[in-house]
Design an enzyme around this catalytic site. Structure first.
Site, PDB file in Angstrom:
ATOM      1  N   ARG A  89       9.578  -9.891 -10.785  1.00 25.66           N
ATOM      2  CA  ARG A  89       8.265  -9.464 -10.280  1.00 25.66           C
ATOM      3  C   ARG A  89       7.311  -9.158 -11.433  1.00 25.66           C
ATOM      4  NH1 ARG A  89      10.573  -4.807  -6.764  1.00 25.66           N
ATOM      5  NH2 ARG A  89       8.415  -4.155  -6.391  1.00 25.66           N
ATOM      6  N   ARG A 100      14.127  -1.071  -0.581  1.00 28.85           N
ATOM      7  CA  ARG A 100      13.682  -2.457  -0.432  1.00 28.85           C
ATOM      8  C   ARG A 100      14.647  -3.403  -1.119  1.00 28.85           C
ATOM      9  NH1 ARG A 100       7.342  -2.958  -1.679  1.00 28.85           N
ATOM     10  NH2 ARG A 100       8.065  -4.666  -2.998  1.00 28.85           N
ATOM     11  N   LYS A 141       0.103   1.023  -5.465  1.00 28.51           N
ATOM     12  CA  LYS A 141      -0.858   0.370  -4.563  1.00 28.51           C
ATOM     13  C   LYS A 141      -0.661   0.853  -3.125  1.00 28.51           C
ATOM     14  CE  LYS A 141       0.608  -3.797  -5.691  1.00 28.51           C
ATOM     15  NZ  LYS A 141       1.630  -3.504  -6.716  1.00 28.51           N
ATOM     16  N   ARG A 186      -3.063 -12.610  -5.817  1.00 32.46           N
ATOM     17  CA  ARG A 186      -2.102 -12.467  -6.913  1.00 32.46           C
ATOM     18  C   ARG A 186      -2.110 -13.669  -7.836  1.00 32.46           C
ATOM     19  NH1 ARG A 186       1.609  -8.771  -4.093  1.00 32.46           N
ATOM     20  NH2 ARG A 186       3.186  -8.128  -5.575  1.00 32.46           N
ATOM     21  N   ARG A 227      12.370   4.658  -5.310  1.00 28.36           N
ATOM     22  CA  ARG A 227      11.528   4.530  -4.120  1.00 28.36           C
ATOM     23  C   ARG A 227      12.402   4.372  -2.883  1.00 28.36           C
ATOM     24  NH1 ARG A 227       7.058   0.033  -3.701  1.00 28.36           N
ATOM     25  NH2 ARG A 227       8.742  -1.265  -4.492  1.00 28.36           N
TER      26      ARG A 227
HETATM   27  P1  AP5 Z   1       4.187   2.179  -4.379  1.00 29.30           P
HETATM   28  O1  AP5 Z   1       2.911   2.799  -3.945  1.00 29.30           O
HETATM   29  O2  AP5 Z   1       5.163   1.795  -3.362  1.00 29.30           O
HETATM   30  O3  AP5 Z   1       3.894   0.966  -5.396  1.00 29.30           O
HETATM   31  P2  AP5 Z   1       3.254  -0.473  -5.149  1.00 29.30           P
HETATM   32  O4  AP5 Z   1       2.245  -0.690  -6.221  1.00 29.30           O
HETATM   33  O5  AP5 Z   1       2.822  -0.628  -3.746  1.00 29.30           O
HETATM   34  O6  AP5 Z   1       4.528  -1.344  -5.516  1.00 29.30           O
HETATM   35  P3  AP5 Z   1       5.179  -2.587  -4.762  1.00 29.30           P
HETATM   36  O7  AP5 Z   1       6.588  -2.651  -5.238  1.00 29.30           O
HETATM   37  O8  AP5 Z   1       4.936  -2.524  -3.300  1.00 29.30           O
HETATM   38  O9  AP5 Z   1       4.353  -3.726  -5.401  1.00 29.30           O
HETATM   39  P4  AP5 Z   1       4.700  -5.221  -5.409  1.00 29.30           P
HETATM   40  O10 AP5 Z   1       3.410  -5.789  -5.866  1.00 29.30           O
HETATM   41  O11 AP5 Z   1       5.895  -5.543  -6.223  1.00 29.30           O
HETATM   42  O12 AP5 Z   1       5.154  -5.507  -3.916  1.00 29.30           O
HETATM   43  P5  AP5 Z   1       4.446  -6.169  -2.632  1.00 29.30           P
HETATM   44  O13 AP5 Z   1       4.989  -5.524  -1.434  1.00 29.30           O
HETATM   45  O14 AP5 Z   1       2.993  -6.245  -2.812  1.00 29.30           O
HETATM   46  O15 AP5 Z   1       4.853   3.211  -5.430  1.00 29.30           O
HETATM   47  C1  AP5 Z   1       6.098   2.944  -6.034  1.00 29.30           C
HETATM   48  C2  AP5 Z   1       6.911   4.244  -6.136  1.00 29.30           C
HETATM   49  O16 AP5 Z   1       6.286   5.143  -7.048  1.00 29.30           O
HETATM   50  C3  AP5 Z   1       7.043   5.010  -4.814  1.00 29.30           C
HETATM   51  O17 AP5 Z   1       8.311   5.591  -4.760  1.00 29.30           O
HETATM   52  C4  AP5 Z   1       5.945   6.075  -4.906  1.00 29.30           C
HETATM   53  O18 AP5 Z   1       6.251   7.213  -4.144  1.00 29.30           O
HETATM   54  C5  AP5 Z   1       5.905   6.375  -6.399  1.00 29.30           C
HETATM   55  N1  AP5 Z   1       4.560   6.691  -6.906  1.00 29.30           N
HETATM   56  C6  AP5 Z   1       3.391   6.056  -6.577  1.00 29.30           C
HETATM   57  N2  AP5 Z   1       2.355   6.592  -7.259  1.00 29.30           N
HETATM   58  C7  AP5 Z   1       2.884   7.569  -8.045  1.00 29.30           C
HETATM   59  C8  AP5 Z   1       2.300   8.502  -8.980  1.00 29.30           C
HETATM   60  N3  AP5 Z   1       0.978   8.492  -9.248  1.00 29.30           N
HETATM   61  N4  AP5 Z   1       3.127   9.358  -9.606  1.00 29.30           N
HETATM   62  C9  AP5 Z   1       4.455   9.362  -9.347  1.00 29.30           C
HETATM   63  N5  AP5 Z   1       5.069   8.530  -8.463  1.00 29.30           N
HETATM   64  C10 AP5 Z   1       4.288   7.644  -7.807  1.00 29.30           C
HETATM   65  O19 AP5 Z   1       5.020  -7.658  -2.726  1.00 29.30           O
HETATM   66  C11 AP5 Z   1       6.382  -7.916  -2.544  1.00 29.30           C
HETATM   67  C12 AP5 Z   1       6.662  -9.395  -2.618  1.00 29.30           C
HETATM   68  O20 AP5 Z   1       5.955 -10.083  -1.565  1.00 29.30           O
HETATM   69  C13 AP5 Z   1       6.231 -10.117  -3.897  1.00 29.30           C
HETATM   70  O21 AP5 Z   1       7.194 -10.000  -4.934  1.00 29.30           O
HETATM   71  C14 AP5 Z   1       6.070 -11.553  -3.400  1.00 29.30           C
HETATM   72  O22 AP5 Z   1       7.332 -12.175  -3.268  1.00 29.30           O
HETATM   73  C15 AP5 Z   1       5.487 -11.361  -1.999  1.00 29.30           C
HETATM   74  N6  AP5 Z   1       4.022 -11.365  -1.989  1.00 29.30           N
HETATM   75  C16 AP5 Z   1       3.213 -10.350  -1.581  1.00 29.30           C
HETATM   76  N7  AP5 Z   1       1.929 -10.671  -1.726  1.00 29.30           N
HETATM   77  C17 AP5 Z   1       1.897 -11.919  -2.237  1.00 29.30           C
HETATM   78  C18 AP5 Z   1       0.848 -12.785  -2.638  1.00 29.30           C
HETATM   79  N8  AP5 Z   1      -0.442 -12.425  -2.525  1.00 29.30           N
HETATM   80  N9  AP5 Z   1       1.181 -14.016  -3.128  1.00 29.30           N
HETATM   81  C19 AP5 Z   1       2.470 -14.395  -3.251  1.00 29.30           C
HETATM   82  N10 AP5 Z   1       3.511 -13.609  -2.914  1.00 29.30           N
HETATM   83  C20 AP5 Z   1       3.231 -12.370  -2.403  1.00 29.30           C
HETATM   84 MG    MG Z   2       3.399  -1.844  -2.132  1.00 30.33          MG
END
Ligand code: AP5
Ligand code: MG
Ligand code: ZN
Length: 216
Positions: free
Chosen positions: A172, A161, A14, A89, A128
């Site tokens: 997660r 992270r 994402k 979410r 990552r």
């Molecule tokens: P990356 O692009 O970083 O993946 P991502 O989908 O953004 O993963 P996140 O870990 O950020 O998602 P998340 O939903 O767990 O975390 P968030 O910050 O939203 O890619 C991952 C890796 O793969 C990287 O190393 C990248 O280089 C590699 N990669 C990407 N695409 C690739 C490809 N095509 N091929 C090969 N490699 C690739 O949320 C974190 C926390 O915040 C949650 O757990 C929760 O506690 C809180 N939170 C956030 N939003 C809410 C909400 N709406 N409600 C409640 N709690 C929330």
């Molecule tokens: Mg992310």
């Protein structure tokens, strides 16, 4: 008008695709995860409230998250489009978003759903590295920074992270499965979803996203 949501399990790409979308379409990137992490590092009231949830991999309570997004989406820079990453979410968040966007005339135009199997996610998450300053994310194999350990954009040393442990990832994934996955059906009913194969290379995923956006 591109009023977008990007969704998918943790590590689906994402954040990686968001960087490309906002650069190509010149719309603000609204990542609730990044907003929480920034608040934690600045030790604000919001950060204090969110910290323990994030660290363990649990969702931050709806009332905190919805309030945050309401404020952000109402800002002036979202009037010509926006990209929501990591929100909504839960069904409650999706309903709140539907009401709010209707009220302010900024209804969602497309939901990009990155489809990935769970086996591939652990490798992405464990390798990552992220920039604590600008939020850019890298990968030790598939997306190396130009200089090892340093952010290409702002030259800040990269970190891992706190929730990128296998234990927090389990939590997660469980939260995704129980609370977020039902949103796929929610947006299918609204005829807004576009499923994209997230297991392709970063560039191929982006090319599919562009096709979906230009077909709109
Ligand atoms: P990356 O692009 O970083 O993946 P991502 O989908 O953004 O993963 P996140 O870990 O950020 O998602 P998340 O939903 O767990 O975390 P968030 O910050 O939203 O890619 C991952 C890796 O793969 C990287 O190393 C990248 O280089 C590699 N990669 C990407 N695409 C690739 C490809 N095509 N091929 C090969 N490699 C690739 O949320 C974190 C926390 O915040 C949650 O757990 C929760 O506690 C809180 N939170 C956030 N939003 C809410 C909400 N709406 N409600 C409640 N709690 C929330
Ligand atoms: Mg992310
Ligand atoms: Zn940076």
């Amino acid at each position: 008008m591109h009023n977008l949501i990007i969704m998918g399990p943790p590590g689906a790409g994402k954040g990686t695709q968001s960087e490309k979308i906002v650069a190509a379409y010149n719309i603000p990137h609204i990542s609730t995860g990044d907003m929480f992490r920034e608040a934690i590092s600045k030790k604000t009231e919001l950060g204090t409230k969110a910290e323990s949830y994030i660290k363990s991999g649990a969702l931050v309570p709806d009332e905190i998250t919805i309030g945050l997004v309401k404020e952000r989406l109402s800002m002036d820079d979202c009037k010509n489009g926006y990209l929501l990453d990591g929100f909504p979410r839960t069904i409650l968040q999706a309903e709140a978003l539907r009401d709010l966007t209707k009220e302010i005339g900024r209804e969602v135009t497309l939901v990009i759903n990155l489809v990935c199997d769970y086996e591939s996610l652990a490798g992405r998450i464990s390798q990552r590295r992220v920039c604590p300053k600008c939020g850019a994310s890298y990968h030790l194999v598939t997306k190396k920074p130009e200089v090892e350990g340093i952010c290409d954009n702002c030259k800040t040393p990269l970190i891992q992270r706190e929730d990128d442990t296998m234990e927090a990832l389990k939590t997660r994934l469980n939260a995704y499965e129980m609370k977020t996955k039902p949103l796929i059906e929610f947006y299918e009913k609204e005829n807004l979803i576009k499923n994209i194969d997230g297991l392709q290379s970063i560039d191929d995923v982006f090319s599919d996203i562009k096709k979906a956006l230009e077909g709109k």
